[in-house]
Design an enzyme around this catalytic site. Structure first.
Site, PDB file in Angstrom:
ATOM      1  N   GLN A  27       0.863  -1.215  -0.154  1.00 61.99           N
ATOM      2  CA  GLN A  27      -0.065   0.088  -0.110  1.00 61.99           C
ATOM      3  C   GLN A  27       0.850   1.255   0.034  1.00 61.99           C
ATOM      4  OE1 GLN A  27      -2.190  -1.545   3.467  1.00 61.99           O
ATOM      5  NE2 GLN A  27      -3.995  -0.464   2.668  1.00 61.99           N
ATOM      6  N   TYR A  54       7.186 -10.030   5.142  1.00 63.23           N
ATOM      7  CA  TYR A  54       6.312  -9.139   4.717  1.00 63.23           C
ATOM      8  C   TYR A  54       6.710  -8.604   3.222  1.00 63.23           C
ATOM      9  CZ  TYR A  54       4.900  -8.792   9.499  1.00 63.23           C
ATOM     10  OH  TYR A  54       4.399  -9.280  10.877  1.00 63.23           O
ATOM     11  N   ALA A 213      -7.831  -5.133  14.929  1.00 65.31           N
ATOM     12  CA  ALA A 213      -8.450  -6.084  14.354  1.00 65.31           C
ATOM     13  C   ALA A 213      -8.416  -5.912  12.902  1.00 65.31           C
ATOM     14  CB  ALA A 213      -9.625  -6.435  15.023  1.00 65.31           C
ATOM     15  N   GLY A 286      -0.423  -0.316  13.096  1.00 63.73           N
ATOM     16  CA  GLY A 286      -0.157  -0.317  11.641  1.00 63.73           C
ATOM     17  C   GLY A 286      -0.943   0.653  11.325  1.00 63.73           C
TER      18      GLY A 286
HETATM   19  N1  NAP Z   1       3.782 -11.684  14.360  1.00 64.84           N
HETATM   20  C1  NAP Z   1       2.669 -11.640  13.464  1.00 64.84           C
HETATM   21  O1  NAP Z   1       2.428 -12.802  13.144  1.00 64.84           O
HETATM   22  C2  NAP Z   1       1.929 -10.603  13.116  1.00 64.84           C
HETATM   23  C3  NAP Z   1       0.647 -10.628  12.464  1.00 64.84           C
HETATM   24  C4  NAP Z   1       0.488  -9.355  11.959  1.00 64.84           C
HETATM   25  C5  NAP Z   1       0.617  -8.009  12.207  1.00 64.84           C
HETATM   26  N2  NAP Z   1       1.933  -8.196  12.978  1.00 64.84           N
HETATM   27  C6  NAP Z   1       2.626  -6.799  13.373  1.00 64.84           C
HETATM   28  O2  NAP Z   1       1.568  -6.153  14.165  1.00 64.84           O
HETATM   29  C7  NAP Z   1       1.643  -4.845  13.042  1.00 64.84           C
HETATM   30  C8  NAP Z   1       0.148  -4.309  13.380  1.00 64.84           C
HETATM   31  O3  NAP Z   1      -0.809  -5.167  12.870  1.00 64.84           O
HETATM   32  P1  NAP Z   1      -2.037  -4.474  11.852  1.00 64.84           P
HETATM   33  O4  NAP Z   1      -1.615  -3.752  10.834  1.00 64.84           O
HETATM   34  O5  NAP Z   1      -2.886  -5.857  11.474  1.00 64.84           O
HETATM   35  O6  NAP Z   1      -2.789  -3.817  12.906  1.00 64.84           O
HETATM   36  P2  NAP Z   1      -4.228  -3.000  13.291  1.00 64.84           P
HETATM   37  O7  NAP Z   1      -4.157  -1.845  13.973  1.00 64.84           O
HETATM   38  O8  NAP Z   1      -5.096  -4.260  13.510  1.00 64.84           O
HETATM   39  O9  NAP Z   1      -4.767  -2.564  11.540  1.00 64.84           O
HETATM   40  C9  NAP Z   1      -4.090  -1.558  11.041  1.00 64.84           C
HETATM   41  C10 NAP Z   1      -4.736  -1.236   9.867  1.00 64.84           C
HETATM   42  O10 NAP Z   1      -6.018  -0.706  10.207  1.00 64.84           O
HETATM   43  C11 NAP Z   1      -6.189   0.629   9.580  1.00 64.84           C
HETATM   44  N3  NAP Z   1      -6.090   1.711  10.321  1.00 64.84           N
HETATM   45  C12 NAP Z   1      -5.187   1.893  11.231  1.00 64.84           C
HETATM   46  N4  NAP Z   1      -5.508   3.159  11.902  1.00 64.84           N
HETATM   47  C13 NAP Z   1      -6.563   3.585  11.503  1.00 64.84           C
HETATM   48  C14 NAP Z   1      -7.371   4.564  11.679  1.00 64.84           C
HETATM   49  N5  NAP Z   1      -7.115   5.342  12.613  1.00 64.84           N
HETATM   50  N6  NAP Z   1      -8.443   4.845  11.133  1.00 64.84           N
HETATM   51  C15 NAP Z   1      -8.928   3.952  10.049  1.00 64.84           C
HETATM   52  N7  NAP Z   1      -8.355   3.046   9.798  1.00 64.84           N
HETATM   53  C16 NAP Z   1      -7.195   2.596  10.489  1.00 64.84           C
HETATM   54  C17 NAP Z   1      -5.114   0.646   8.292  1.00 64.84           C
HETATM   55  O11 NAP Z   1      -5.589  -0.279   7.091  1.00 64.84           O
HETATM   56  P3  NAP Z   1      -6.512   0.272   5.867  1.00 64.84           P
HETATM   57  O12 NAP Z   1      -6.253   1.824   5.736  1.00 64.84           O
HETATM   58  O13 NAP Z   1      -5.853  -0.063   4.736  1.00 64.84           O
HETATM   59  O14 NAP Z   1      -7.914   0.031   6.096  1.00 64.84           O
HETATM   60  C18 NAP Z   1      -4.009  -0.171   8.930  1.00 64.84           C
HETATM   61  O15 NAP Z   1      -2.979  -0.703   8.072  1.00 64.84           O
HETATM   62  C19 NAP Z   1       1.913  -5.122  11.747  1.00 64.84           C
HETATM   63  O16 NAP Z   1       2.413  -4.123  11.097  1.00 64.84           O
HETATM   64  C20 NAP Z   1       3.096  -5.999  11.985  1.00 64.84           C
HETATM   65  O17 NAP Z   1       4.419  -5.498  12.231  1.00 64.84           O
HETATM   66  C21 NAP Z   1       2.561  -9.233  13.348  1.00 64.84           C
END
Ligand code: NAP
Length: 323
Positions: A27, A54, A213, A286
């Site tokens: 993205q 990633y 989530a 994220g």
């Molecule tokens: N160890 C593992 O297996 C594992 C697995 C997953 C993640 N991780 C780590 O955890 C980090 C975070 O995970 P995640 O990205 O899934 O976190 P998340 O907080 O659940 O989702 C983040 C996504 O939500 C949306 N978002 C975030 N803030 C927002 C806001 N204020 N308003 C509207 N939309 C918002 C964005 O996507 P859109 O704008 O595209 O909708 C963003 O990319 C990853 O980057 C990675 O480093 C680790």
């Protein structure tokens, strides 16, 4: 921003941190990736999470380029990467934590990140085909060779983490200090129940993932899938069932009322709720754009507002849909 010890280790990480899954290389291009890191840094973030898998190494490349341009002093930030799935094909290159793959893998990550060492390295999933003792020795050697400073696990069972810790204890090796599990208002069991004995017994810290989530906890999926969201990405279709779950979206509606009364956004409330757990060393956030980073970092201002009464309302709102 406050800084918390990574479990019983001496390393301190910002209570909110920033990760690059889904976004970097898919993205976000180089400039936007750097802007997001800069926005997080400006808010006090010192920990940046990544993984070999990633965007098949592209995410590490983008973070490496960003770190080079941002030119922050190396002592001031913490970078992680993770190994398991692999990015090339071969019997020792996919779904493994064997010694050959791990010690080769870290060198590739350091090249892509343009770093001499990573601070934290994770075994991204458990590997039933490699003896635990071999993996623990390889992680120890990775540290002894100066490629990494600390190691941990991601989505390992409590028994597997304890097993690794005991092997390290028995042989005086570097012990795992951290686990990286999913943790959010809808996904709690492992952190709150399964891992409960680990916190006191072996001092494991947590760097938790997907605090929103995947965006469900921002409320943006209540009226369908926004076209510019993670839920609209073809590669992310496996998330759709959860993102559009009616019961969860009803709970999101109830949580939104609590957020409004506290004068914050739903995302900020959900992030603050994760950080409220004292076993969480850092909540890895994220974002697909810098404005989200800016909004999300203000979650730390919500933390003091999470009184027992507010927490009880949050519990009531998510009762029956949290697992
Ligand atoms: N160890 C593992 O297996 C594992 C697995 C997953 C993640 N991780 C780590 O955890 C980090 C975070 O995970 P995640 O990205 O899934 O976190 P998340 O907080 O659940 O989702 C983040 C996504 O939500 C949306 N978002 C975030 N803030 C927002 C806001 N204020 N308003 C509207 N939309 C918002 C964005 O996507 P859109 O704008 O595209 O909708 C963003 O990319 C990853 O980057 C990675 O480093 C680790």
């Amino acid at each position: 921003m406050d800084y918390r010890r990574l479990g019983r280790s001496g390393l301190k990480v910002s209570e909110l941190s920033f990760g690059s899954w889904v976004t970097y290389g898919n993205q976000l291009d180089g400039n936007a990736a750097r802007e997001c890191m800069a926005a997080a840094w400006d808010a006090g973030v010192n920990f940046f999470d990544n993984a070999q898998v990633y965007a098949a190494g592209k995410s590490e490349e983008l973070m490496g380029e960003a770190l080079k341009k941002l030119a922050w002093p190396r002592l001031k930030y913490v970078v992680s990467t993770k190994f398991f799935w692999g990015i090339t094909d071969g019997p020792n290159e996919r779904n493994t934590l064997n010694r050959k793959y791990l010690l080769d893998g870290v060198d590739g990550s350091l090249r892509r990140l343009q770093l001499d060492f990573v601070d934290l390295v994770y075994c991204h999933r458990p590997d039933p085909d490699t003896p635990l003792e071999e993996t623990v020795w390889a992680m120890h050697d990775m540290i002894e060779r100066g490629r990494a400073l600390y190691w941990g696990t991601s989505e390992w069972s409590a028994a597997e983490i304890m097993g690794a810790w005991e092997i390290a204890e028995r042989h005086h090796l570097r012990k795992p200090v951290v686990e990286q599990p999913e943790y959010n208002l809808f996904h709690r069991e492992r952190v709150e129940k399964e891992y409960a004995p680990l916190y006191d017994e072996i001092g494991i810290g947590l760097t938790t993932w997907s605090p929103l989530a995947s965006g469900l906890l921002t409320g943006k999926y209540r009226d369908g899938i926004p076209p510019d969201s993670r839920g609209a990405m073809p590669r992310m279709q496996f998330l759709l069932k959860d993102l559009t779950d009616q019961a969860k979206n009803r709970a999101v509606g109830e949580l939104d009322k609590v957020a409004k009364e506290l004068g914050c956004t739903l995302a900020q409330l959900a992030l603050a709720w994760c950080a409220k757990n004292p076993h969480v060393s850092t909540v890895i956030t994220g974002a697909s754009r810098p404005a989200q980073v800016k909004e999300n970092m203000k979650a730390i201002e919500v933390l003091p507002k999470l009184t027992a009464q507010v927490m009880a309302r949050i519990e009531a709102a998510t009762a029956g849909v949290a697992g």
